[in-house]
Design an enzyme around this catalytic site. Structure first.
Site, PDB file in Angstrom:
ATOM      1  N   ASP A 302       1.036  -1.216   0.086  1.00  0.00           N
ATOM      2  CA  ASP A 302      -0.263  -0.213  -0.146  1.00  0.00           C
ATOM      3  C   ASP A 302       1.004   1.370  -0.086  1.00  0.00           C
ATOM      4  O   ASP A 302       0.490   2.221   0.680  1.00  0.00           O
ATOM      5  CB  ASP A 302      -0.968   0.020   1.101  1.00  0.00           C
ATOM      6  CG  ASP A 302      -2.218   0.997   0.989  1.00  0.00           C
ATOM      7  OD1 ASP A 302      -2.033   1.671   0.014  1.00  0.00           O
ATOM      8  OD2 ASP A 302      -2.864   1.255   2.021  1.00  0.00           O
ATOM      9  N   HIS A 306       3.104  10.883  -0.649  1.00  0.00           N
ATOM     10  CA  HIS A 306       2.289  12.096  -0.531  1.00  0.00           C
ATOM     11  C   HIS A 306       3.297  13.207  -0.665  1.00  0.00           C
ATOM     12  O   HIS A 306       4.321  13.293   0.061  1.00  0.00           O
ATOM     13  CB  HIS A 306       1.291  12.329   0.785  1.00  0.00           C
ATOM     14  CG  HIS A 306       0.095  11.118   0.509  1.00  0.00           C
ATOM     15  ND1 HIS A 306      -0.895  11.481  -0.300  1.00  0.00           N
ATOM     16  CD2 HIS A 306      -0.198  10.116   1.219  1.00  0.00           C
ATOM     17  CE1 HIS A 306      -1.968  10.560  -0.188  1.00  0.00           C
ATOM     18  NE2 HIS A 306      -1.311   9.738   0.932  1.00  0.00           N
TER      19      HIS A 306
END
Lengths: 431, 306, 192
Positions: A302, A306
Site C-alpha cells: 500500500d 504524498h
C-alpha cells in the site's frame, strides 16, 4: 547482453549454489564457472524470487509531485521488487483502457519493474456505475485485478455485478473493506487511544462487516475476492473460516500493520495516518501469526507517497497513506521472526510467489530454476540499515520508519536478468 | 512547562501551581487603581482562532492585556482543512513576526501540538477539535477550589456529550489528578468507546449520578446531533439528561452547577437552574481571565523563551 | 516547573559574619528613631516590606516605633514579582501577596523596607508596583545593608550599614522569622 553469474548465493535458505543468467532467463544452477560472465559475489547473501507488490500507488498520472511511475518503480527495485500492481486511483482514474495502457507503457519505459495496472471497479471510483472492466481486461495492459481502493465497493449490488463480470475472464476484485457510514470523518483506529486523543474513530467492525459480506458474495457468485490491507484480528477470523469452507478469497496485509500501532497517533504526526488505520498491539500479533499461517496470503505495501504539503499539516487535513516499497522486505522479515529465524522460503511465498499468482503475473514469483525468467532479489540477511527519508528513492518522504534501524538490505535486484539494483545501488543505466 | 497543550501534560504539582498563581493573579489585580500588571510588557501574544469563539478569545485577550502584553488577533477564517493557508505557513509567518506566545483554537485535534514543531514561542491550546481545552478545565478546578474549598475528595458529575467534548476530556485528566471522583454521565452513544481505563465512573442514569455530587458540570449538546442518531429528539435528551429544578433538588445543598458555556437553555440545562444562585456560570467566566493570566505568566517567564 | 529559585536560599554558612544579632537589633532601634525624627512623629505613614525579608524588617520597625513612641504605624507587604525587569531571563518566580493596611496608599507617606540595597532594580520595581496601587504623598526607603554597585539613581533615606563588597560576593541577611537566627553574612568572592 552479457551473462551474469551469481556466485555462492543461498537459494531461499535451501543451500548454496551458483546461478547463471543468460538472455534474461536462468540458464543453469549448481557449481558453475562461466568465463566472460559478469560475476556477482553472493557469498553470505540469500537469493529470492523478485518481490511482487499487489498494492502500489504510483500517483501517475495526476500527482507527479508525489510520485511518478519512474520514481516509484526505482523505489520498488530498491526494495527488491520486480513487479508492482498499480492502483487505479490516479487522476484521471484508471477506469478506461486508455489510462491502464498508459500506466503500463510508462512502466515499460522506466524499466525498473514490471508495472501491472489495476483497473477501477466503478467509473471514477464513485461506486455507482461499473467501469469498462471488459475493455481494460482486453486492452494491451491485460488487466485482471480491479479495485476502487481508497474507496470501498460498498453497494452490494455493484459488488455482486462486478464479481459476476470479472469471473468470465478469471479476474478478481480487490476490495478496500470499509463500511463508509461507520467511518464518516474517521481519523484513526477507534479505541482507547482515539478516545483520549479526541480523533474520530475508525472502528474495526467497519472492515469486518464488509469482509464478512464479501465472503458471502464470493461464495454466492463463485468469483474471486481479494481483501486489501486486512488490519484487524476479527477480519483474520472471518477469512480463516471462509477459506476453511473453500471460499475463493485471498488477503493481503501491509507491513505497517505488522509493526506499528495506534499509539503512534499520540504524536499527531500525520506520517502515521493511514487507511485502514494502525490498530492495536493485539491486532499486530494476530496479523503476524495469520501471515505465517497463510490465512493472510501476501504482504502488500500500500505504498502511498504524498507531497509534503499533504502531510505537513493538521492530522485531520492530512491525506492517509505511507511509503512502503523500500521498507517492506525488512519489515516482512521482522514480522516472520527476524533475520536469523525467518524461513526464507515462507518469506518468498508471502512476498513473491503468492502475490504473483494472485495477480496473474506468471513470469514472476518463480524460484531460481533453469528456464525461469530471471526476476530475482539478492538480500544480505546479516546487514541492517537506518531509514533516512532523504535517502529514499521515492519522490516522497512520508515514511513512518524514519530513524529506525531495520534488518536485511537488498544487494541486487534483477528484472529479466538486468540488474536494476547492484551493490545496493539503483542502476542508472539498466543492462 | 514550555507549552500548555492539555491538562494530561501537567503534573499534580504543576497544576496546583497554576491554581495558586491564579489566586495570586486575582488578588493582585482585584480592587487596584490600575488593574494591570507589567509582567509581560514588550511580549507579543497572538490569538490564532480558527473557530469563532468570542468568549474564549476575549478572555485570553483580557488576560494578556492585564499583564501588559501586546495582543495580536490573527484573523484565521480558513485553515488547510478548508483550503486556506496551511497551518505550517501561518506558523512560519507568526514566527517571523516574533510571537512570544500563540493561543490557538482549532477545529482539528492535535493542531496545537503540530504548531509547536514550527514555532519557537509558547503554544497555548485554547481548544482543539474534540481533544482538549486545558484552560477551561483549570478554570473549572479553580472555581471548585473557591466554591467548595478544594478539589481533593470532591465528587464531580460531568454530564452530556462526552464524546465530542474537549472540556470533558481535559477535566477528566485534571480533576482526577487533583484527587476528585469524576463521574461521566450521558447516553451511551455520546460516550467514547473503550474508556474503561479512564479514572472515572461511568453512568447512564442522571438522577443516580447526582446523588452525593459536590459539583455537576453540564456540557453543551448540539441539537444537530439528533440528525446523526446520537439521540432520538432534543426533547428526549432534555428529559433524560437535562438538569431541571427537580434534579437540582437531588443535589446536596452545597453542590454547585457548572457549565462551560455557551448554554442551550431548555436542552441540557433549564433556564431557572442556569440562573439559580448555585450556578457558577458567570463566576467561571471571571475566573477564566485569572487562569489565563496565570498560564501566560508561567509560560512566558520560565526562563526558557527568548 | 518549580525552579530552584523558588526554594529557600541555602548559602554556605561558613561565610564571613558582618553583623551579629545584637548589631542588627541596635541598627533597627536606630532606624526606628530616625524615622520618628525625620517624619516628625510619623503621621499618615506606613511601612511596606518587600518580600521576603523586607516584610519581617518592616514588622520589626513597626514594633519598635510602637515601643519607643506609643505610635501605631501600620506595616504591610508589597510584592514586586510582576514588576521585575528580569522576568524574561530568569527562571520562574512565585508571586507573593501584596497586603496593604486599610485605607491604601493614597496620600500616605510610604516607607519601603528591604534587607539589601544593591543595583536599585528592586526599588525601581517597587516604585512602579506602588504607583499602580494608588498615589502616595511621598515615598522613602529604609534598608538594612547598602552594599553599593548601584545601577539606577536610587539612594536610601535610612541605611543600617554600608558594606563595601565585590560584585562576585553575596550578602545574605538571616532573620529569625525565616532562618532561626539573625545575622548578615558575606559569602563568595575571591580571596582578599
Amino acid at each position: 547482453m552479457t551473462d551474469t553469474l551469481i556466485k555462492g548465493a543461498d537459494l531461499l535458505g535451501r543451500g548454496r549454489a551458483d546461478v547463471l543468467i543468460r538472455d534474461g532467463r536462468i540458464a543453469e544452477t549448481g557449481s558453475l564457472s562461466a568465463p566472460g560472465a559478469r560475476v556477482v559475489d553472493a557469498d553470505g547473501l540469500v537469493l529470492l524470487p523478485g518481490l511482487v507488490d499487489l498494492h502500489t500507488h504510483l500517483r501517475e498520472p495526476g500527482r507527479e509531485d508525489a510520485e511518478t511511475v519512474y520514481t516509484g518503480t526505482r523505489a520498488a527495485a530498491k526494495g527488491g521488487y520486480t513487479a508492482v500492481c498499480a492502483m487505479a486511483n490516479s487522476y484521471p482514474v484508471a477506469d478506461t483502457a486508455g489510462v491502464v495502457e498508459q500506466v503500463a507503457a510508462l512502466g515499460r519505459a522506466a524499466g525498473y519493474a514490471d508495472v501491472q495496472p489495476i483497473g477501477a471497479v466503478s467509473v471514477g471510483l464513485e461506486g455507482k456505475r461499473l467501469a469498462e472492466i471488459g475493455a481494460m481486461a482486453h486492452s494491451a495492459a491485460a488487466v485482471r485485478m480491479f479495485s476502487d481502493d481508497g474507496h470501498c465497493v460498498w453497494d452490494p449490488v455493484l459488488m455482486r455485478r462486478a464479481l459476476e463480470y470479472v469471473k468470465t475472464f478469471g479476474g478478481l476484485v480487490a476490495q478496500h473493506a470499509e463500511e463508509p457510514r461507520l467511518t464518516e470523518g474517521a481519523q484513526m483506529n477507534e479505541g482507547a487511544v482515539s478516545a483520549e486523543l479526541g480523533l474520530p474513530g475508525w472502528p474495526a467492525v467497519a472492515e469486518e462487516a464488509i469482509i464478512a459480506r464479501d465472503v458471502l458474495l464470493a461464495e454466492y457468485t463463485g468469483a474471486r475476492v481479494h481483501f486489501c490491507h486486512v488490519s484487524t484480528a476479527r477480519s483474520v477470523d472471518i477469512i480463516r473460516e471462509a477459506k476453511a469452507r473453500g471460499a475463493n478469497v485471498t488477503a493481503e496485509v501491509c507491513p505497517h500493520h505488522l509493526l506499528l500501532t495506534d499509539e503512534s497517533a499520540r504524536t499527531y504526526d500525520p506520517v502515521y495516518k493511514v487507511n485502514p488505520p494502525l490498530r492495536r498491539d493485539a491486532d499486530v500479533a494476530v496479523l503476524r501469526a495469520a501471515l505465517a499461517e497463510g490465512v493472510i496470503d501476501a504482504v502488500a505495501t500500500d505504498h502511498a507517497p504524498h507531497a509534503p504539503q499533504d502531510k505537513d499539516c493538521e492530522w485531520a487535513a492530512a491525506r492517509p497513506g505511507m511509503l512502503g516499497l523500500e521498507t517492506a522486505l525488512s519489515i516482512s522479515v521482522l514480522a516472520l521472526g527476524g533475520p536469523t529465524e525467518v524461513d526464507w522460503d515462507l518469506l518468498a511465498e508471502r512476498t513473491s510467489r503468492t502475490p504473483a499468482r494472485i495477480a496473474g503475473l506468471d513470469a514472476h514469483g518463480r524460484d531460481p530454476e533453469p528456464g525461469a525468467e530471471a526476476n530475482l532479489t539478492l538480500v544480505d540477511p546479516a546487514a541492517s540499515w537506518t531509514v533516512v527519508p532523504a535517502d529514499l528513492a521515492s519522490l516522497s518522504r512520508n515514511t513512518p520508519y524514519a530513524g529506525m534501524t531495520l534488518p536485511v538490505t537488498v544487494q541486487a535486484t534483477f528484472l529479466r536478468g538486468r540488474a536494476t539494483v547492484l551493490n545496493g545501488t539503483i542502476a542508472e543505466e539498466i543492462q | 512547562m514550555r507549552h500548555l497543550l492539555d491538562t494530561s501534560d501537567l503534573s499534580r504539582e504543576e497544576a496546583e501551581l497554576v491554581l495558586d498563581v491564579t489566586q495570586q493573579m486575582a488578588d493582585a489585580v482585584t480592587g487596584r487603581e490600575v488593574p494591570k500588571l507589567p509582567a509581560l510588557r514588550g511580549r507579543t501574544v497572538v490569538n490564532l482562532f480558527y473557530e469563532d469563539s468570542t468568549r474564549t478569545r476575549t478572555s485570553f485577550e483580557t488576560a494578556a492585556k492585564r499583564l501588559s502584553a501586546d495582543v495580536v488577533n490573527f484573523a484565521a477564517k480558513t485553515s488547510s482543512v478548508n483550503k486556506g493557508e496551511s497551518l505550517r505557513d501561518t506558523a512560519l509567518t507568526l514566527q517571523a513576526m516574533g510571537a512570544d506566545a500563540v493561543v490557538i483554537r482549532h477545529p482539528a485535534a492535535g493542531a496545537p501540538q503540530r504548531l509547536t514543531e514550527w514555532l519557537d514561542g509558547a503554544v497555548l491550546n485554547a481548544g482543539d477539535g474534540t481533544h482538549a481545552h486545558p484552560t477551561q478545565a483549570l478554570l473549572d478546578a479553580y472555581t471548585m477550589r473557591r466554591r467548595l474549598g478544594g478539589v481533593e475528595g470532591r465528587t464531580v458529575a460531568i454530564v452530556g456529550d462526552i464524546l465530542h467534548s474537549r472540556v470533558a476530556r481535559s477535566n477528566v485528566w485534571l480533576l482526577s489528578k487533583l484527587g476528585a471522583n469524576v463521574r461521566l454521565v450521558g447516553p451511551p452513544t455520546l460516550l467514547p468507546k473503550d474508556i474503561d481505563g479512564w479514572p472515572v465512573e461511568i453512568g447512564y442514569d442522571l438522577d443516580a449520578s447526582l446523588k452525593g455530587a459536590d459539583a455537576v458540570m453540564m456540557l453543551r449538546v448540539q441539537r444537530e446531533r439528533q440528525n446523526a442518531a446520537f439521540f432520538p429528539t432534543a426533547n428526549e435528551y432534555a428529559r433524560l439528561y437535562g438538569l431541571d429544578e427537580r434534579r437540582l433538588a437531588l443535589l446536596p445543598d452545597h453542590a454547585i452547577v457548572m457549565h462551560p458555556g455557551p448554554m442551550n437553555r431548555g436542552m441540557e440545562i433549564a433556564a431557572t437552574v442556569a440562573d439559580s444562585p448555585r450556578a457558577t456560570i458567570t463566576e467561571q467566566v471571571t475566573n477564566g481571565v485569572w487562569v489565563r493570566m496565570a498560564v501566560l505568566y508561567l509560560l512566558l517567564t520560565n526562563g526558557e523563551t527568548r | 516547573m518549580v525552579s530552584p529559585a523558588l526554594r529557600q536560599n541555602e548559602e554556605d554558612p561558613s561565610g564571613k559574619h558582618i553583623l551579629a544579632a545584637d548589631d542588627i537589633g541596635r541598627i533597627l532601634d536606630r532606624i526606628a528613631h530616625q524615622i520618628l525624627e525625620k517624619t516628625k512623629g510619623a503621621p499618615d505613614t506606613m511601612l511596606l516590606g518587600i518580600p521576603t525579608r523586607g516584610v519581617a524588617l518592616a514588622g520589626r520597625l513597626a514594633d519598635r516605633i510602637r515601643r519607643f513612641a506609643d505610635l501605631d504605624v501600620p506595616a504591610g507587604t508589597l510584592d514586586i514579582t510582576l514588576y521585575r525587569d528580569d522576568l524574561r531571563r530568569n527562571a520562574l518566580r512565585a508571586l507573593g501577596p501584596t497586603e496593604l493596611p486599610p485605607g491604601g496608599v493614597d496620600d500616605q507617606r510610604v516607607i519601603l523596607v528591604d534587607d539589601v540595597l544593591y543595583s536599585g532594580r528592586t526599588v525601581r520595581a517597587a516604585l512602579n508596583a506602588l504607583y499602580d496601587l494608588g498615589r502616595p504623598a511621598s515615598v522613602q526607603l529604609a534598608i538594612l545593608v547598602d552594599r553599593g554597585h548601584r545601577e539606577l539613581p536610587i539612594r536610601a533615606d535610612y541605611v543600617g550599614k554600608n558594606i563595601p563588597t565585590a560584585r562576585d560576593e553575596n550578602v545574605a541577611v538571616r532573620l529569625t522569622e525565616y532562618d532561626g537566627f539573625d545575622a548578615v553574612v558575606l559569602t563568595g568572592g575571591r580571596e582578599r
